[in-house]
Design a protein around this motif. Sequence first.
Motif, PDB file in Angstrom:
ATOM      1  N   GLY A  58       0.663  -1.219  -0.043  1.00 25.39           N
ATOM      2  CA  GLY A  58      -0.124  -0.038   0.094  1.00 25.39           C
ATOM      3  C   GLY A  58       0.748   1.302   0.070  1.00 25.39           C
ATOM      4  O   GLY A  58       0.279   2.538   0.087  1.00 25.39           O
ATOM      5  N   GLN A  59       2.203   1.168  -0.240  1.00 25.01           N
ATOM      6  CA  GLN A  59       3.231   2.416  -0.200  1.00 25.01           C
ATOM      7  C   GLN A  59       3.611   2.530  -1.583  1.00 25.01           C
ATOM      8  O   GLN A  59       4.155   1.444  -1.980  1.00 25.01           O
ATOM      9  N   ASN A  60       3.508   3.565  -2.034  1.00 20.92           N
ATOM     10  CA  ASN A  60       4.125   3.810  -3.529  1.00 20.92           C
ATOM     11  C   ASN A  60       5.632   4.255  -3.328  1.00 20.92           C
ATOM     12  O   ASN A  60       5.873   5.463  -3.212  1.00 20.92           O
ATOM     13  N   GLU A  61       6.271   3.106  -3.289  1.00 17.78           N
ATOM     14  CA  GLU A  61       7.997   3.602  -3.218  1.00 17.78           C
ATOM     15  C   GLU A  61       8.587   3.664  -4.433  1.00 17.78           C
ATOM     16  O   GLU A  61       8.491   2.961  -5.554  1.00 17.78           O
ATOM     17  N   ASN A  62       9.638   4.559  -4.456  1.00 16.62           N
ATOM     18  CA  ASN A  62      10.544   4.609  -5.662  1.00 16.62           C
ATOM     19  C   ASN A  62      11.834   3.936  -5.720  1.00 16.62           C
ATOM     20  O   ASN A  62      12.813   4.435  -6.604  1.00 16.62           O
ATOM     21  N   GLU A  63      12.011   3.096  -4.781  1.00 13.84           N
ATOM     22  CA  GLU A  63      13.213   2.448  -4.621  1.00 13.84           C
ATOM     23  C   GLU A  63      13.460   1.123  -5.658  1.00 13.84           C
ATOM     24  O   GLU A  63      12.418   0.261  -5.541  1.00 13.84           O
ATOM     25  N   ILE A  64      14.502   0.922  -6.295  1.00 17.53           N
ATOM     26  CA  ILE A  64      14.599  -0.112  -7.224  1.00 17.53           C
ATOM     27  C   ILE A  64      15.954  -0.635  -7.014  1.00 17.53           C
ATOM     28  O   ILE A  64      16.872  -0.170  -6.329  1.00 17.53           O
ATOM     29  N   VAL A  65      16.167  -2.027  -7.356  1.00 12.69           N
ATOM     30  CA  VAL A  65      17.273  -2.880  -7.196  1.00 12.69           C
ATOM     31  C   VAL A  65      17.760  -3.187  -8.683  1.00 12.69           C
ATOM     32  O   VAL A  65      16.850  -3.935  -9.346  1.00 12.69           O
ATOM     33  N   ILE A  66      18.962  -2.933  -9.195  1.00 10.41           N
ATOM     34  CA  ILE A  66      19.155  -3.470 -10.554  1.00 10.41           C
ATOM     35  C   ILE A  66      20.318  -4.263 -10.572  1.00 10.41           C
ATOM     36  O   ILE A  66      21.111  -4.414  -9.476  1.00 10.41           O
ATOM     37  N   SER A  67      20.503  -5.154 -11.709  1.00  8.74           N
ATOM     38  CA  SER A  67      21.640  -5.975 -11.850  1.00  8.74           C
ATOM     39  C   SER A  67      23.016  -5.231 -11.972  1.00  8.74           C
ATOM     40  O   SER A  67      23.220  -3.914 -12.444  1.00  8.74           O
ATOM     41  N   SER A  68      24.014  -5.860 -11.434  1.00  5.47           N
ATOM     42  CA  SER A  68      25.418  -5.202 -11.670  1.00  5.47           C
ATOM     43  C   SER A  68      25.706  -5.137 -13.472  1.00  5.47           C
ATOM     44  O   SER A  68      26.505  -3.985 -13.800  1.00  5.47           O
ATOM     45  N   ARG A  69      25.223  -5.943 -14.088  1.00  3.68           N
ATOM     46  CA  ARG A  69      25.353  -5.945 -15.576  1.00  3.68           C
ATOM     47  C   ARG A  69      24.610  -4.644 -16.197  1.00  3.68           C
ATOM     48  O   ARG A  69      25.396  -3.717 -16.906  1.00  3.68           O
ATOM     49  N   LEU A  70      23.212  -4.279 -15.609  1.00  5.48           N
ATOM     50  CA  LEU A  70      22.605  -3.078 -16.322  1.00  5.48           C
ATOM     51  C   LEU A  70      23.394  -2.006 -15.345  1.00  5.48           C
ATOM     52  O   LEU A  70      23.438  -1.031 -16.309  1.00  5.48           O
ATOM     53  N   ALA A  71      23.790  -1.739 -14.164  1.00  2.00           N
ATOM     54  CA  ALA A  71      24.336  -0.737 -13.631  1.00  2.00           C
ATOM     55  C   ALA A  71      25.712  -0.433 -14.432  1.00  2.00           C
ATOM     56  O   ALA A  71      25.906   0.668 -14.901  1.00  2.00           O
ATOM     57  N   LYS A  72      26.512  -1.337 -14.867  1.00  2.00           N
ATOM     58  CA  LYS A  72      27.635  -1.013 -15.706  1.00  2.00           C
ATOM     59  C   LYS A  72      27.281  -0.482 -17.329  1.00  2.00           C
ATOM     60  O   LYS A  72      27.924   0.357 -17.749  1.00  2.00           O
ATOM     61  N   GLU A  73      26.301  -1.284 -17.657  1.00  2.21           N
ATOM     62  CA  GLU A  73      25.973  -0.821 -19.175  1.00  2.21           C
ATOM     63  C   GLU A  73      25.259   0.722 -19.094  1.00  2.21           C
ATOM     64  O   GLU A  73      25.449   1.343 -20.140  1.00  2.21           O
ATOM     65  N   MET A  74      24.760   0.990 -18.161  1.00  2.00           N
ATOM     66  CA  MET A  74      23.968   2.191 -18.163  1.00  2.00           C
ATOM     67  C   MET A  74      24.806   3.111 -17.647  1.00  2.00           C
ATOM     68  O   MET A  74      24.100   4.456 -17.252  1.00  2.00           O
ATOM     69  N   GLY A  75      25.713   3.069 -16.917  1.00  2.00           N
ATOM     70  CA  GLY A  75      26.724   3.893 -16.026  1.00  2.00           C
ATOM     71  C   GLY A  75      25.875   4.250 -14.625  1.00  2.00           C
ATOM     72  O   GLY A  75      26.065   5.388 -14.153  1.00  2.00           O
ATOM     73  N   LEU A  76      25.212   3.400 -14.050  1.00  2.14           N
ATOM     74  CA  LEU A  76      24.412   3.758 -12.745  1.00  2.14           C
ATOM     75  C   LEU A  76      25.286   3.369 -11.385  1.00  2.14           C
ATOM     76  O   LEU A  76      25.799   2.249 -11.678  1.00  2.14           O
ATOM     77  N   ARG A  77      24.939   3.874 -10.467  1.00  4.24           N
ATOM     78  CA  ARG A  77      25.798   3.611  -9.242  1.00  4.24           C
ATOM     79  C   ARG A  77      24.655   3.728  -8.035  1.00  4.24           C
ATOM     80  O   ARG A  77      23.480   4.328  -8.415  1.00  4.24           O
ATOM     81  N   LEU A  78      25.153   3.171  -7.014  1.00  5.88           N
ATOM     82  CA  LEU A  78      24.272   3.125  -5.892  1.00  5.88           C
ATOM     83  C   LEU A  78      23.943   4.557  -5.464  1.00  5.88           C
ATOM     84  O   LEU A  78      24.793   5.410  -5.367  1.00  5.88           O
ATOM     85  N   GLY A  79      22.665   4.671  -5.160  1.00  7.46           N
ATOM     86  CA  GLY A  79      22.136   6.189  -4.946  1.00  7.46           C
ATOM     87  C   GLY A  79      21.671   7.126  -6.117  1.00  7.46           C
ATOM     88  O   GLY A  79      21.182   8.126  -5.874  1.00  7.46           O
ATOM     89  N   ASP A  80      22.001   6.480  -7.471  1.00  3.78           N
ATOM     90  CA  ASP A  80      21.781   7.321  -8.714  1.00  3.78           C
ATOM     91  C   ASP A  80      20.074   7.540  -8.838  1.00  3.78           C
ATOM     92  O   ASP A  80      19.422   6.507  -8.434  1.00  3.78           O
ATOM     93  N   LYS A  81      19.832   8.523  -9.408  1.00  2.77           N
ATOM     94  CA  LYS A  81      18.195   8.672  -9.932  1.00  2.77           C
ATOM     95  C   LYS A  81      18.504   8.484 -11.292  1.00  2.77           C
ATOM     96  O   LYS A  81      19.099   8.720 -11.908  1.00  2.77           O
ATOM     97  N   VAL A  82      17.144   7.670 -11.786  1.00  5.41           N
ATOM     98  CA  VAL A  82      17.045   7.150 -13.050  1.00  5.41           C
ATOM     99  C   VAL A  82      15.655   7.426 -13.323  1.00  5.41           C
ATOM    100  O   VAL A  82      14.542   7.113 -12.627  1.00  5.41           O
ATOM    101  N   PHE A  83      15.231   7.650 -14.573  1.00  7.62           N
ATOM    102  CA  PHE A  83      13.962   7.742 -15.094  1.00  7.62           C
ATOM    103  C   PHE A  83      13.491   6.695 -15.884  1.00  7.62           C
ATOM    104  O   PHE A  83      14.273   6.086 -16.726  1.00  7.62           O
ATOM    105  N   ALA A  84      12.189   6.143 -15.613  1.00  5.27           N
ATOM    106  CA  ALA A  84      11.504   5.049 -16.374  1.00  5.27           C
ATOM    107  C   ALA A  84      10.325   5.719 -17.234  1.00  5.27           C
ATOM    108  O   ALA A  84       9.586   6.442 -16.547  1.00  5.27           O
TER     109      ALA A  84
END
Length: 414
Positions: free
Chosen positions: A148-174
């Motif tokens: 019942g809570q609309n949370e915006n926290e996601i967990v991504i794979s290390s492959r996806l993080a490397k491919e898209m240049g994302l790190r822990l704590g980054d903001k990303v749009f979907a």
Amino acid sequence: MRFTLFIARRLYSDKPDRRPVTSLAVRIATVGVGVGLAVMIVSVCIVLGFKHAISEKVSGFAGQIEVYNATSDDSPMSLAIYTSDSVIRALESVPGVKHVQRVSTKFGILKTDQDYKGIVFKGLGPHYDHTFLGRHITEGKLPVYALGQNENEIVISSRLAKEMGLRLGDKVFAYFLEDNVRMRRFHVAGIYNTDMSQFDDNIVLTNLYTVNQLNGWDTYQSSNLELQLNDFAQLDQVYPRVVDVTRDLPAPIGGSYVAYTVKQLYAQIYDWLQLLNLNIWIILGLMIVLASLTMVSGLLILILEKTSTIGILKALGATGRSIRHIFIYYATFIIGRGLILGYALGLGLSFIQYQWHPITLNPEKYYVGHVPILFDWTWIVLLGVGTLVLCVLSLVVPSFVVSNIRPAKAIKFD
């Protein structure tokens, strides 16, 4: 003690009297049996390790049995099923089912300033079993998502993080494409790694409630139900019971329930694992032949060396059958020493790999980062017993050579 066994033990213990050729033959036979058994033990431990490690990853991430809306098979979008508490309890009452958890999915596009990628958002609820995922979090944490809570926290794979240049704590749009484009901003709370490209390349974990909102569903709807079993080995027995129970569940809108096992959903992976069984049987067959041939050649050399002894025994009234038994017992002692060597070598090498992982693999090809080892003591004991029995049986025909040895000539043989 039977005199055949007594004579065999005396012959085996008379090491100072052995000729160099005989000593070499005994060593070769011992090493042949030992190496053959060691290779079989290591091979079985590796194959069982592969099957266990990969099966655990697939069933841990995806569920061992999954229940869907049957209409989803013909739809590009995820369709809802009813997943009320009564439905959950009905499925958890099936003998062999340990846990049932709700999962919702939504196709979307993850976009950064440098790149974008189509992915599947997998929504997890508060009752989701985090045991498997928790072991594969490499950075950050796996949030405990509240219902019942609309949370915006996601967990991504290390492959996806490397491919898209994302790190822990980054903001990303979907972005979600339906009748109109919907956008939502997420926060990277954790990074996972399973080494399974089927999951790591495509799956982003988030809150079940968030995905349900994006799909326009209420609290007691979801894309599918994942069932975890008490014993994965009972999958084929539990699956028909689950199918029977789903027939009595409230029908989803516009369709009916359908259940799939993890082996059906990921058939290509399990077909590959099944091919490993063929490899192991080929290896076992070759190693048994190697051990048997070395023992046959060793036995013939032993008979040749002990020709005069055979002649004396026949002159004293020993039958050809009893003399054959003597040499089979003699060879069995050698096989026994080879089995001890094989167990020490095979279990030692397997333990080294199990404990310290010196042999690594490319996880993109093999789904694991090192050669996995699983000790199945039933298999290990059976390998030793089977090697002993088959090697002894292979000596029966060569042992008939003693029947052609005549006492008068044998006693003078040097």
